[in-house]
Design a protein around this motif. Structure first.
Motif: not given
Length: 334
Positions: A98-109, A139-152
């Motif tokens: 039942g977890f929100n998967t919106g915080g999981i980022i896919i890195d193809k590398t 880019t992934i670092q910035e995305r993690i920060k965005e997710i935190i700021l959206q939910n802070i």
């Protein structure tokens, strides 16, 4: 010894239900192969495991999220997986929980981090790791920060769960701590060696004894050395609280104002210590965010660790059992 009344425990545990915690770090897939050993291989002097079952669970930062959920609080899991079958399995497990998967980022590398544990007759035989330790990109670092700021504004706490697998990088550490302190959100850390002294000005810093010995380059084999090491870390990191976990010796809590509290272990028997650190950081964070004081929070984390090490494999703490154990021990009946 910390003694809880039933009324106090009820108040603390009820508050868990309103706590939301972001967990940022190395998300892993924990795979288990269960079996039995009845013979030695004729090819090499190694046991032959006759497989009886297999399963998979959320591991690493995912296990922290599982513990938060099992305590009745709400986790927001943020991490990175690969574009692979194991990543798909991890998404499926999150949805099942039942977890929100919106915080999981896919890195193809990079691959999804996988730990495969082979267990026979309730004994840990071998662990096989599949991983990349390459740092995540900007880019992934910035995305993690965005997710935190959206939910802070909905968060009560942030946990940084570092396994040195490449997600928790220095610039991200600095940014997360700055955000947490700006918005008056608790921030707690479960560190590893590489970034140990980068976590300045956090609420709770929770290393284990071996990690402290490694970064300081000295053995902590006396109470005096433990206290000296704790004071050194407090001074260097300027954290509000330092919780040093010490295995069979329990925990030692240091506060910025100089108080030191020794908390003896509450484990009745130890079957498997895997995941105990995840349980400790989860419990102390949820309790502190829910209004318990730091000594109460550390005591509950100690009880929680004692409960999970009695089980084979990585398991989250059971909330009802935690309540019962804390109450019975406070009465001298456990």
């Amino acid at each position: 010894m910390i003694r809880f009344t039933e009324e106090r425990l009820n108040d603390i545990f009820k508050n868990f239900e309103r706590v939301k915690v972001a967990v940022i770090g190395d998300v892993m897939l924990d795979r288990y192969i269960w079996g039995s050993v009845n013979r030695v291989s004729p090819e090499a002097p190694v046991p032959v495991i006759e497989v009886e079952g297999e399963d998979a669970k959320l591991g690493g930062a995912g296990n922290v999220a599982n513990n938060i959920k099992s305590l009745g609080a709400f986790p927001l899991l943020i991490g990175v997986v690969g574009d692979d079958r194991e990543g798909e399995t991890l998404f499926e497990l999150m949805k099942q929980e039942g977890f929100n998967t919106g915080g999981i980022i896919i890195d193809k590398t990079r691959p999804t981090t996988v730990k495969t544990r082979v267990i026979a007759h309730s004994q840990h035989v071998v662990r096989i790791d599949k991983e990349s330790k390459e740092p995540i990109n900007y880019t992934i670092q910035e995305r993690i920060k965005e997710i935190i700021l959206q939910n802070i504004h909905d968060l009560n706490a942030i946990i940084i769960e570092d396994y040195n697998k490449g997600v928790v990088v220095r610039n991200l550490i600095y940014d997360l701590i700055e955000i947490a302190n700006k918005y008056d959100v608790l921030i707690t850390v479960d560190p590893k060696f590489d970034n140990f002294f980068e976590f300045k000005n956090v609420t709770v810093f929770k290393p284990n004894r071996k990690e402290v010995e490694d970064v300081l380059g000295r053995k902590l084999d006396t109470e005096e050395k433990i206290i000296e090491a704790g004071r050194v870390i407090l001074e260097r990191l300027r954290c509000r609280y330092l919780l040093l976990t010490r295995g069979e010796k329990g925990m030692t809590l240091f506060t910025r104002d100089g108080e030191i509290t020794h908390i003896p272990t509450k484990a009745k028997k130890v079957a498997d210590v895997s995941g105990a650190g995840d349980t400790v950081i989860s419990t102390i964070t949820v309790a502190l965010a829910g209004g318990a004081n730091i000594v109460e929070s550390a005591a509950l984390a100690n009880y929680a660790a004692g409960i999970v090490v009695e089980e084979v494999g990585v398991v989250p703490v059971n909330k009802e059992k935690l309540f019962k154990v804390a109450l019975l021990d406070s009465k001298g009946e456990w």
